[in-house]
Design a protein around this motif. Structure first.
Motif, PDB file in Angstrom:
ATOM      1  N   THR A   1     -13.150  19.918 -21.718  1.00 57.33           N
ATOM      2  CA  THR A   1     -14.460  19.981 -22.375  1.00 57.33           C
ATOM      3  C   THR A   1     -14.406  19.733 -23.882  1.00 57.33           C
ATOM      4  OG1 THR A   1     -14.216  22.386 -22.607  1.00 57.33           O
ATOM      5  CG2 THR A   1     -15.428  21.585 -20.673  1.00 57.33           C
ATOM      6  N   VAL A   2     -13.240  19.863 -24.514  1.00 57.48           N
ATOM      7  CA  VAL A   2     -13.150  19.818 -25.982  1.00 57.48           C
ATOM      8  C   VAL A   2     -12.424  18.560 -26.433  1.00 57.48           C
ATOM      9  CG1 VAL A   2     -12.211  20.955 -28.033  1.00 57.48           C
ATOM     10  CG2 VAL A   2     -13.244  22.328 -26.200  1.00 57.48           C
ATOM     11  N   GLU A   3     -13.044  17.828 -27.359  1.00 62.49           N
ATOM     12  CA  GLU A   3     -12.399  16.667 -27.958  1.00 62.49           C
ATOM     13  C   GLU A   3     -11.620  17.041 -29.210  1.00 62.49           C
ATOM     14  OE1 GLU A   3     -15.222  13.637 -28.878  1.00 62.49           O
ATOM     15  OE2 GLU A   3     -15.173  12.776 -26.857  1.00 62.49           O
ATOM     16  N   ARG A   4     -12.260  17.804 -30.118  1.00 70.88           N
ATOM     17  CA  ARG A   4     -11.638  18.107 -31.397  1.00 70.88           C
ATOM     18  C   ARG A   4     -12.103  19.475 -31.860  1.00 70.88           C
ATOM     19  NH1 ARG A   4     -12.862  12.915 -35.119  1.00 70.88           N
ATOM     20  NH2 ARG A   4     -11.141  13.741 -36.357  1.00 70.88           N
ATOM     21  N   PHE A   5     -11.324  20.085 -32.747  1.00 72.73           N
ATOM     22  CA  PHE A   5     -11.726  21.365 -33.315  1.00 72.73           C
ATOM     23  C   PHE A   5     -11.086  21.541 -34.680  1.00 72.73           C
ATOM     24  CE2 PHE A   5      -7.826  23.855 -33.051  1.00 72.73           C
ATOM     25  CZ  PHE A   5      -7.090  23.201 -32.074  1.00 72.73           C
ATOM     26  N   ARG A   6     -11.653  22.462 -35.442  1.00 72.42           N
ATOM     27  CA  ARG A   6     -11.106  22.796 -36.755  1.00 72.42           C
ATOM     28  C   ARG A   6     -11.367  24.260 -37.041  1.00 72.42           C
ATOM     29  NH1 ARG A   6     -13.642  20.974 -42.578  1.00 72.42           N
ATOM     30  NH2 ARG A   6     -12.391  22.358 -43.871  1.00 72.42           N
ATOM     31  N   LEU A   7     -10.333  25.011 -37.376  1.00 68.66           N
ATOM     32  CA  LEU A   7     -10.477  26.382 -37.850  1.00 68.66           C
ATOM     33  C   LEU A   7     -10.893  26.333 -39.313  1.00 68.66           C
ATOM     34  CD1 LEU A   7     -10.142  29.474 -37.661  1.00 68.66           C
ATOM     35  CD2 LEU A   7      -7.693  29.142 -38.089  1.00 68.66           C
ATOM     36  N   ILE A   8     -11.965  27.043 -39.659  1.00 72.60           N
ATOM     37  CA  ILE A   8     -12.509  27.021 -41.013  1.00 72.60           C
ATOM     38  C   ILE A   8     -11.814  28.101 -41.836  1.00 72.60           C
ATOM     39  CG2 ILE A   8     -14.590  27.246 -42.411  1.00 72.60           C
ATOM     40  CD1 ILE A   8     -16.162  26.384 -39.871  1.00 72.60           C
ATOM     41  N   GLY A   9     -10.963  27.670 -42.775  1.00 71.93           N
ATOM     42  CA  GLY A   9     -10.218  28.619 -43.586  1.00 71.93           C
ATOM     43  C   GLY A   9      -8.930  29.068 -42.914  1.00 71.93           C
ATOM     44  N   TYR A  10      -8.453  30.258 -43.298  1.00 79.83           N
ATOM     45  CA  TYR A  10      -7.203  30.820 -42.784  1.00 79.83           C
ATOM     46  C   TYR A  10      -6.017  29.893 -43.052  1.00 79.83           C
ATOM     47  CZ  TYR A  10      -9.887  34.469 -40.435  1.00 79.83           C
ATOM     48  OH  TYR A  10     -10.705  35.534 -40.169  1.00 79.83           O
ATOM     49  N   ASP A  11      -6.097  29.104 -44.129  1.00 74.42           N
ATOM     50  CA  ASP A  11      -5.071  28.096 -44.383  1.00 74.42           C
ATOM     51  C   ASP A  11      -3.687  28.711 -44.553  1.00 74.42           C
ATOM     52  OD1 ASP A  11      -7.040  26.145 -44.306  1.00 74.42           O
ATOM     53  OD2 ASP A  11      -7.446  26.307 -46.446  1.00 74.42           O
ATOM     54  N   ASN A  12      -3.611  29.864 -45.213  1.00 72.47           N
ATOM     55  CA  ASN A  12      -2.297  30.471 -45.438  1.00 72.47           C
ATOM     56  C   ASN A  12      -2.032  31.631 -44.490  1.00 72.47           C
ATOM     57  OD1 ASN A  12      -4.051  32.314 -46.475  1.00 72.47           O
ATOM     58  ND2 ASN A  12      -3.058  32.536 -48.464  1.00 72.47           N
ATOM     59  N   ARG A  13      -2.805  31.709 -43.419  1.00 75.01           N
ATOM     60  CA  ARG A  13      -2.588  32.757 -42.417  1.00 75.01           C
ATOM     61  C   ARG A  13      -2.227  32.162 -41.060  1.00 75.01           C
ATOM     62  NH1 ARG A  13      -1.754  37.576 -44.322  1.00 75.01           N
ATOM     63  NH2 ARG A  13      -2.961  38.726 -42.789  1.00 75.01           N
ATOM     64  N   ARG A  14      -1.974  30.844 -41.033  1.00 74.17           N
ATOM     65  CA  ARG A  14      -1.632  30.207 -39.768  1.00 74.17           C
ATOM     66  C   ARG A  14      -0.291  30.717 -39.253  1.00 74.17           C
ATOM     67  NH1 ARG A  14      -5.138  25.592 -39.385  1.00 74.17           N
ATOM     68  NH2 ARG A  14      -6.893  26.161 -40.729  1.00 74.17           N
ATOM     69  N   VAL A  15      -0.179  30.816 -37.952  1.00 76.79           N
ATOM     70  CA  VAL A  15       1.044  31.252 -37.275  1.00 76.79           C
ATOM     71  C   VAL A  15       1.406  30.175 -36.255  1.00 76.79           C
ATOM     72  CG1 VAL A  15       2.053  33.014 -35.753  1.00 76.79           C
ATOM     73  CG2 VAL A  15       0.502  33.696 -37.602  1.00 76.79           C
ATOM     74  N   ALA A  16       2.690  29.897 -36.107  1.00 74.37           N
ATOM     75  CA  ALA A  16       3.117  28.932 -35.088  1.00 74.37           C
ATOM     76  C   ALA A  16       2.638  29.402 -33.716  1.00 74.37           C
ATOM     77  CB  ALA A  16       4.632  28.788 -35.110  1.00 74.37           C
ATOM     78  N   ASP A  17       2.120  28.484 -32.930  1.00 70.78           N
ATOM     79  CA  ASP A  17       1.560  28.860 -31.637  1.00 70.78           C
ATOM     80  C   ASP A  17       2.562  29.604 -30.758  1.00 70.78           C
ATOM     81  OD1 ASP A  17      -0.843  27.601 -32.312  1.00 70.78           O
ATOM     82  OD2 ASP A  17      -0.193  25.676 -31.492  1.00 70.78           O
ATOM     83  N   GLU A  18       3.812  29.188 -30.817  1.00 69.77           N
ATOM     84  CA  GLU A  18       4.824  29.824 -29.966  1.00 69.77           C
ATOM     85  C   GLU A  18       5.176  31.233 -30.426  1.00 69.77           C
ATOM     86  OE1 GLU A  18       6.978  27.020 -32.855  1.00 69.77           O
ATOM     87  OE2 GLU A  18       5.141  27.052 -31.643  1.00 69.77           O
ATOM     88  N   ASP A  19       4.717  31.620 -31.634  1.00 72.67           N
ATOM     89  CA  ASP A  19       5.021  32.957 -32.158  1.00 72.67           C
ATOM     90  C   ASP A  19       3.941  33.976 -31.840  1.00 72.67           C
ATOM     91  OD1 ASP A  19       7.418  32.157 -33.201  1.00 72.67           O
ATOM     92  OD2 ASP A  19       6.622  31.729 -35.199  1.00 72.67           O
ATOM     93  N   PHE A  20       2.920  33.575 -31.105  1.00 74.63           N
ATOM     94  CA  PHE A  20       1.826  34.508 -30.835  1.00 74.63           C
ATOM     95  C   PHE A  20       2.322  35.768 -30.138  1.00 74.63           C
ATOM     96  CE2 PHE A  20      -1.626  35.806 -27.800  1.00 74.63           C
ATOM     97  CZ  PHE A  20      -2.447  36.398 -28.748  1.00 74.63           C
ATOM     98  N   ARG A  21       3.189  35.615 -29.166  1.00 73.78           N
ATOM     99  CA  ARG A  21       3.694  36.782 -28.438  1.00 73.78           C
ATOM    100  C   ARG A  21       5.091  37.201 -28.889  1.00 73.78           C
ATOM    101  NH1 ARG A  21       0.656  34.145 -24.240  1.00 73.78           N
ATOM    102  NH2 ARG A  21      -1.089  35.499 -23.649  1.00 73.78           N
ATOM    103  N   ASP A  22       5.538  36.671 -30.011  1.00 72.55           N
ATOM    104  CA  ASP A  22       6.789  37.139 -30.613  1.00 72.55           C
ATOM    105  C   ASP A  22       6.441  38.272 -31.570  1.00 72.55           C
ATOM    106  OD1 ASP A  22       9.155  37.617 -31.929  1.00 72.55           O
ATOM    107  OD2 ASP A  22       9.640  35.499 -32.241  1.00 72.55           O
TER     108      ASP A  22
END
Length: 528
Positions: free
Chosen positions: A378-399
């Motif tokens: 259902t989704v073509e594209r997305f953008r998180l607004i802000g949080y530029d310096n709070r991003r976490v690697a996706d694989e670290d979510f459950r680390d």
């Protein structure tokens, strides 16, 4: 959207009318400020809004987000001339992961700067802190942990929506009394703090908070200029309240700003006064304009992280002053598992030291992270607004070894996404998950909620006022940054009228202040 001197008032009135026509007048009257003067002021600002069309959507759209987009893209220019390209295929990994953040210093400092007749430096504008400066209406969980709310509305043309991810914790109550606090106040008494609204405001603030603390709380006081000094070791409030007041009243400005010395002595003092079973926290009050000692921040940051890891001591940064080292304060708070805010006047100070800091004493969650997974169907594209310096690697979510954010009782966290769905899309759009560690047991916990295409299929002007306020705050921040465009971004004049209408509808003085900030930015003629 950028701020400019061109004012299209008739189109702006249409934006205000769209808010009122959307039924918000009935929905929003019960919330917000209580003073008659505030209500009258909000009404005056909203007068003149006449029925008319909603603002036309801006057809320019944001760059997509996702792992493949976290590099510099040639079309994302610093001049904000971001143009949509042909839709790209959905990446295999439609994930967005970030540490939870409830900082608000960026918005507070922007308000102060605008009030002094200047536009804020775009580098100090963080959209998530603008958005999180306003109350939201998320349901509270019955127990510890989070509730998760995902909703949104159409914004602009060509399938774009704004999607809101909202997280909330349960506030404290008599059945769940907070633990005692051991607070080490590290106070900047350098020469720059002599300016009105700096050290004088700090003294008043600390005096007010000293009277609010419980008898089983403890306070230490460290001052710094060219050197640092512990003027009051960790002292129990029950038999030492007068001693705390006396130490605060003696604070006077002196010479240089050695933030390194203040932080080092502050954490040493906090470590010596460490209380088992209590919330141990360093509270830094400063304009963060380091000019003596290690001014590069690296050494200071190492000291903060060492104390956090060794003793669990967290940092709460309170910024003051018309000139303010925003970047240093934010980095200190991030490294110290803490938060930042900005205090411009006595009203701000009372809110921070009587409401926000006491709420920060307890914790509902440690190392909290959010991850949003989008549906490739259902989704073509997305953008998180802000949080530029709070991003976490996706694989670290459950680390659970990877640092996240610390969240206290009664807090809400909001993240906005620009999302473009595929033509005719139906079904699930995204699932939002939040994961955290229990503050006591350190056991991991996780909850989630989802949203469908039908849930996003409403015009933004017809949804509840809280989502609209979040959208206005995000549009305002992006306009001040001047680095890109969000879908459906109104003109500056339309944004001002939209904010004024929301202030009238909600009777919320914080929304009225937002409208005033937008008006001031418009009068100054544009983003830098």
């Amino acid at each position: 959207m950028r701020f400019s001197r061109t004012r299209e008032r008739s189109a702006g009135r249409g934006a205000a009318a769209a808010v009122l026509a959307g039924g918000l007048l009935l929905a929003g009257c019960g919330g917000g400020g209580s003073a008659d003067a505030d209500r009258a002021d909000g009404k005056r600002r909203a007068e003149g809004a006449q029925p008319g069309p909603a603002p036309a959507p801006d057809l320019r759209v944001p760059a997509p987000d996702g792992p493949q987009d976290r590099r510099d893209r040639p079309q994302d220019r610093q001049d904000g001339s971001n143009r949509d390209l042909a839709p790209e295929p959905a990446p295999a990994d439609l994930l967005s992961t970030f540490a939870l953040d409830v900082d608000t210093a960026s918005y507070g400092f922007a308000r102060r700067t605008l009030g002094q007749g200047r536009l804020p430096d775009p580098a100090t504008v963080r959209p998530e802190e603008f958005v999180n400066s306003f109350r939201q209406d998320y349901p509270k969980p019955d127990g510890d942990g989070f509730s998760v709310t995902v909703d949104g509305a159409r914004a602009g043309a060509d399938g774009w929506s704004l999607m809101r991810v909202g997280l909330a914790t349960r506030p404290d109550d008599e059945r769940h009394a907070r633990p005692p606090a051991a607070l080490t106040f590290v106070v900047d008494i350098s020469g720059s703090m002599a300016e009105p609204g700096r050290l004088d405001l700090v003294r008043k603030s600390l005096g007010v908070m000293t009277d609010q603390l419980r008898d089983d709380d403890s306070v230490a006081l460290v001052t710094f200029s060219d050197r640092a000094e512990t003027v009051l070791p960790m002292t129990r409030i029950d038999d030492g309240r007068d001693r705390v007041h006396e130490a605060v009243d003696r604070l006077r400005p002196t010479s240089s700003t050695n933030v390194e010395a203040g932080i080092t002595t502050g954490y040493d003092t906090a470590s010596r006064g460490l209380r088992e079973g209590a919330t141990n926290r360093v509270v830094l009050l400063s304009d963060a304009l380091a000019n003596t000692g290690d001014t590069t921040a690296d050494g200071i940051l190492r000291r903060v992280e060492e104390a956090r890891r060794a003793h669990g001591i967290t940092l709460f940064g309170v910024g003051v002053g018309s000139d303010y080292g925003d970047a240093l304060m934010e980095r200190l708070a991030d490294r110290g598992d803490g938060h930042t805010t900005y205090v411009a006047d006595e009203e701000d100070a009372r809110e921070v030291f009587c409401e926000r800091l006491p709420a920060q004493i307890d914790l509902r969650a440690r190392d909290a992270k959010a991850q949003v997974s989008f549906d490739a169907e259902t989704v073509e594209r997305f953008r998180l607004i802000g949080y530029d310096n709070r991003r976490v690697a996706d694989e670290d979510f459950r680390d659970d070894r990877v640092d996240g954010g610390e969240v206290g009782p009664g807090h809400t966290v909001t993240a906005l996404y620009a999302v473009r769905t595929r033509p005719g899309a139906r079904g699930p759009v995204a699932t939002a998950r939040v994961r955290w560690l229990d503050p006591g047991s350190r056991a991991p916990r996780e909850v989630s909620a989802g949203v469908s295409a039908d849930d996003l299929d409403r015009p933004l002007a017809e949804v509840g006022p809280h989502l609209q306020v979040a959208a206005v705050a995000a549009y305002f921040a992006e306009g001040l940054r001047g680095t890109g465009l969000l879908p459906g971004a109104p003109s500056p004049a339309e944004l001002e009228d939209w904010a004024e209408a929301l202030a009238f509808v909600t009777r919320d003085k914080s929304v009225a202040a937002l409208a005033d900030g937008i008006r001031r930015a418009n009068e100054m003629g544009g983003a830098p």
